[in-house]
Design an enzyme around this catalytic site. Structure first.
Site, mmCIF file in Angstrom:
data_model
loop_
_atom_site.group_PDB
_atom_site.id
_atom_site.type_symbol
_atom_site.label_atom_id
_atom_site.label_comp_id
_atom_site.label_asym_id
_atom_site.label_seq_id
_atom_site.Cartn_x
_atom_site.Cartn_y
_atom_site.Cartn_z
ATOM 1 N NE ARG A 30 13.597 90.847 115.333
ATOM 2 C CZ ARG A 30 12.684 90.078 115.182
ATOM 3 N NH1 ARG A 30 12.660 88.985 115.869
ATOM 4 N NH2 ARG A 30 11.822 90.282 114.413
ATOM 5 C CB CYS A 31 19.724 96.036 116.847
ATOM 6 S SG CYS A 31 21.341 96.861 116.827
ATOM 7 C CD GLN A 66 21.897 87.222 109.407
ATOM 8 O OE1 GLN A 66 22.277 86.774 110.551
ATOM 9 N NE2 GLN A 66 21.367 88.385 109.267
ATOM 10 C CD GLU A 95 17.553 94.691 112.520
ATOM 11 O OE1 GLU A 95 18.404 93.892 112.048
ATOM 12 O OE2 GLU A 95 17.393 95.838 112.124
#
Lengths: 788, 166
Positions: free
Chosen positions: A373-374, A223, A743
């Protein structure tokens, strides 16, 4: 309705244009890392430890090496010769690439087998004989600091126990005083369990070292390709691999969610082996390896307390966290934030006093503390505050919606300074909750619930009104390994008025090829279809810190807008020259400059760009391109109001999420279709930890659900039909008024679901349940309470 | 080694394979058709779904030798000279994909579903695709995409794919 400034043909902000990237994905022409095939490529498989904690007495690779096609077996001792057996983590801890003497968690990498095919590599892996001496593992974080706990990290000088760090924020003394004087104090212990992002594509790479050129091309599931290039240079510089000789290519990524931020041992081994053999090395994890060994998320034990008045005014909160980091602190947080952005946990409520502290410990679990996802531990914080707010509401006998309205930070009080040091940029929490309550018909639901209760039926309504903190981050506070967390955009417009734009971020499904093109379209009036977007190749894209923590729109999206505005300034000068007027006489509408009062006297952006290459004003630099590195002045603070309705079977305790309404506020919206898609996906990764997902270990350190057979990723059947909507409170400091959104739903959904379930079970006197809440856990709880 | 003969997307193929070779590797490695993906090792995720004689099957749990004499359809075989298959069009129109990794398997599963049940209800669709995992979309839009494709194939009125994000 979202107002658009541009025509549908230009497709700027607010248009739900279809995604440009879809054409290749729906035709099987995506290019993921396992699709990369190079001449002479060898395959790597990894021998992993069956024990959570053991001495390695011997590794016998002779049988493996007898198999035709097995080229090499690499162990920690081999890497030790090049000082590559350990590597730094993003949190300045250290992590084994391959062990030389001790394994620290089940499924840890022990040796790598290199072979001519993936089948032969797997044969070789089965044939490597490792002699272990198992030891009793430390699996309970609460016992990590006991005097008789085994010392996890004797390799670290001065490390005499298993404590990693202590962190605190807020005013302890003032908080203690408010608590001592308060009418009402509620407290709860909450465990936010270890979970795994489980993107459908696992991690992998193809490392291709060219001996002649002394050059490494690294195709990998990352990423953050630029940061990875720098890390490789820092780790491998001593063997001559310097940064200009490294090219990281992050091809199409099959979902990231935080799990593709860290550097895993497999990547480093592949590079080392390619360096030593000169052959391209492919390593692709299988799913079980991915679930069992890649960085986990969460694993926070939280004691949370709230103090308030008896009429329901929140006065203070206190948080105490025990963080289980496994055997090394390999979190992916900004350097100055060991608990990530946990300190957002004071929530959406107007009170001035809070204190938070956390202690992290080592155990015999896999390393990590990555996001799921945060935005860096926001989910843990939001769960604690939204649950304790409900518990407080119950204690003072108020409806949880009413209590929230009475405690919200008012929209006119922004920017708002939180007691833990944040400056929330903007928000309108009241509007969001009102909209959600209208959509779900809250009052009717409460009446229905009362009637159902009379009939002995279990129905619950849960609310979560959360504040997120995304877009890391301002360079004064945010860096990873010293590199400031700006991000970048470079826009080149070709003579015929078509553009290519490159970014330091990397989409993993977010749709950047479409949304970034829309930002450029908005600012320059070039149709989005004619703006090509590229990311993920460090040889061509400008440097950036990558995509995670909902930072792409807040940072690189802003960079695109600012770079485009630089070009619009240049365009104005060219237009003035072409129209023979002064710049002050010109006005802009998307796609052209025209003379004020004489709209027919105009030059389109395409004419202006053509002139930049064919007829540019004397003294002006030719060409039409701009780059911007955007350093955000603050983070952005998206928010949401979520309401969940559940029905629970009285006998089986099966939980049915009947409705889920999510109202999100992410500021100005670039593409409503894509934002809605992000919300749907995020909500599903919210119901997942709330009801299904948890990585479970036994006392011996065995993972009990390390495959997709028993780690329950929700299917279409478990996922409800999500109902979504929005309010818009633009970010005042962001160039296009946008905030992150990917998110928010993962952060906001779990407490809404937990609050709904606890609300349903409140008829039995239940006040709290830890997630994931399952029928079995409900049965067990009610049994323990003597209710059934 | 075994000699096998089969069709992929209408084209005759022959291969000499080890008995243990998985169909998904035959497709991806031997035939270099990389649209069929691998997402797990337990037949749980469905990223490798293909059609074998019209039936959806997970190619990670079928041996290549079992494909002998069979007619296989992969994602690369969905579009024709006339254009995209309705399911492909539906996925794009309804924003039913994000990272795209589960998409080929999900679409092929949906093709068989619509073959058997041209006008499925939402519940039938949800159960029908419950052997395929998607981590990005939350499934709402996949349901819409399948309804869209079904309507298109039946010649019925197309459902709205506008976002209900109001």
């Amino acid at each position: 309705m979202i107002k658009c400034k541009t025509s549908k043909a230009i497709g700027g902000m607010g248009h739900s244009v279809k995604r440009k990237e879809d054409a290749r994905f729906i035709q099987g022409k995506g290019n993921y890392v396992d699709d990369v095939k190079l001449p002479g490529m060898l395959y790597m498989d990894i021998v992993r430890s069956p024990y959570a904690y053991a001495k390695i007495k011997n590794i016998d690779a002779s049988k493996a090496l007898e198999i035709p096609g097995v080229v090499a077996v690499v162990t920690g001792k081999d890497l030790e010769k090049y000082n590559l057996h350990w590597m730094p983590t993003l949190m300045s801890d250290t992590q084994m690439v391959l062990p030389t003497d001790t394994v620290m968690y089940q499924a840890q990498e022990v040796a790598a087998v290199i072979a001519t095919s993936r089948y032969i590599a797997r044969d070789g892996k089965e044939a490597v004989m490792v002699d272990y001496e198992p030891m009793t593992p430390l699996m309970d974080a609460h016992k990590a600091l006991d005097a008789d706990a085994p010392l996890m990290r004797p390799d670290k000088e001065g490390q005499t126990n298993n404590h990693i760090w202590h962190w605190e924020v807020g005013d302890k003394e003032a908080t203690d005083k408010v608590f001592a004087d308060a009418d009402v104090v509620v407290k709860e212990h909450m465990y936010i369990p270890r979970i795994h992002v489980a993107s459908i594509e696992t991690c992998g790479c193809v490392a291709n070292y060219n001996k002649v050129e002394n050059h490494l091309t690294m195709y990998m599931t990352t990423q953050a390709p630029h940061a990875i290039r720098t890390v490789i240079a820092l780790v491998a510089g001593h063997v001559g691999l310097t940064e200009e000789k490294i090219r990281v290519i992050s091809p199409d990524i099959g979902g990231g969610f935080g799990g593709k931020v860290p550097v895993y041992p497999g990547y480093v081994i592949a590079i080392a082996v390619s360096f030593l053999t000169g052959a391209p090395i492919k390593w692709i994890e299988d799913r079980s390896e991915n679930l069992q060994a890649d960085s986990f998320a969460r694993d926070y034990h939280i004691d949370v307390e709230m103090a308030g008045t008896k009429d329901g005014k929140i006065q203070a909160t206190r948080f105490k966290v025990l963080a289980d980091h496994g055997y090394t602190d390999a979190s992916a947080n900004p350097s100055k934030f060991p608990t990530g952005l946990f300190s957002i946990g004071t929530g959406s409520y107007d009170y001035g006093t809070a204190f938070m502290e956390a202690d992290a410990v080592y155990t015999n679990k896999p390393p990590g503390g990555v996001a799921y996802r945060c935005s860096f531990r926001v989910t843990e914080a939001v769960h604690a505050i939204e649950r304790i707010t409900d518990i407080f509401a119950k204690e003072v006998n108020k409806d949880p919606a009413q209590l929230r309205f009475e405690n919200f930070i008012k929209k006119e009080d922004f920017p708002w300074k939180s007691p833990t040091g944040w400056e929330y940029d903007s928000g309108d929490y009241e509007a969001g909750l009102k909209k959600a309550m209208d959509a779900v018909e809250y009052d009717k639901l409460r009446i229905e619930q009362a009637e159902k209760r009379k009939k002995g039926k279990l129905m619950g309504i849960g609310i979560s009104t959360f504040t997120e903190v995304v877009g890391a981050g301002p360079s004064k506070d945010f860096d990873i390994l010293g590199i400031k967390m700006f991000d970048s955009a470079e826009i080149r417009v070709h003579p015929t008025g078509k553009a290519i734009a490159r970014f330091g971020t990397k989409s993993q499904g977010q749709g950047h090829e479409t949304t970034y093109a829309q930002i450029v379209a908005e600012e320059l009036g070039i149709p989005y279809e004619h703006v090509q977007i590229e990311e993920g190749d460090t040889d061509t894209a400008p440097y950036g810190l990558g995509t995670y923590a909902s930072r792409s729109t807040p940072t690189a999206g802003a960079a695109a807008a600012v770079a485009a505005r630089k070009l619009r300034d240049k365009a104005k000068k060219i237009a003035a020259y072409l129209l023979e007027v002064s710049e002050e006489d010109l006005e802009w509408e998307p796609g052209k400059f025209f003379v004020k009062g004489a709209p027919d006297k105009a030059k389109t952006i395409q004419e202006i760009v053509f002139a930049a290459y064919t007829n540019h004003p004397p003294g002006m630099e030719a060409g039409f391109e701009a780059t911007h590195y955007y350093d955000p002045p603050n983070l952005t603070f998206p928010s949401g109001a979520y309401i969940c309705v559940v029905d629970i079977d009285n006998e089986t305790f099966e939980i049915k999420v009947r409705r889920f309404v999510a109202i999100d506020d992410c500021g100005n919206i670039i593409n409503p279709m894509i934002v809605q898609g992000q919300v749907h996906g995020g909500l599903t990764q919210g119901i997942a930890p709330a009801m299904y997902e948890e990585l479970i270990y036994d006392e011996q350190g065995n993972i009990l659900n390390g495959t997709f057979m028993d780690y329950l990723v929700p299917t279409a059947v478990e996922s409800p039909s999500w109902e979504t909507g929005h309010t818009i409170t633009p970010s005042p400091h962001h160039p296009i008024g946008a905030k992150g959104v990917g998110e928010s739903p993962t952060v906001g959904a779990p407490p809404a679901i937990a609050n709904a379930i606890v609300d349903a079970l409140s008829v039995y006197g239940v006040t709290h349940m830890d997630i994931p809440i399952t029928p079995y856990k409900i049965w067990k709880k009610l049994k323990e309470m003597g209710k059934i | 080694m075994h000699e096998i003969k089969f069709k992929v997307n209408g084209v005759e193929q022959t291969a000499s394979v080890e008995p243990r070779l998985l169909l998904v590797h035959l497709i991806r490695e031997n035939l270099s058709m990389t649209g069929t993906h691998i997402g797990c090792d337990t037949t749980s995720c469905g990223a490798c779904t293909v059609l074998i004689d019209g039936k959806s099957a997970k190619a990670c749990t079928i041996l290549a030798v079992q494909a002998n004499g069979k007619d296989i359809t992969t994602v690369e075989g969905l579009a024709t000279a006339e254009g995209l298959h309705p399911i492909q069009e539906g996925f794009k129109e309804a924003h039913a994909l994000q990272c795209g990794f589960c998409t080929p398997g999900m679409m092929l599963r949906a093709v068989e579903l619509l073959e058997k049940n041209p006008n499925p209800t939402e519940e039938e669709i949800r159960w029908g695709i419950s052997g395929n995992l998607c981590r990005c979309t939350g499934y709402n839009n996949i349901v819409t995409a399948i309804q869209y494709a079904g309507a298109k194939m039946r010649g019925a009125e197309l459902p709205s794919t506008e976002p209900e994000f109001v």
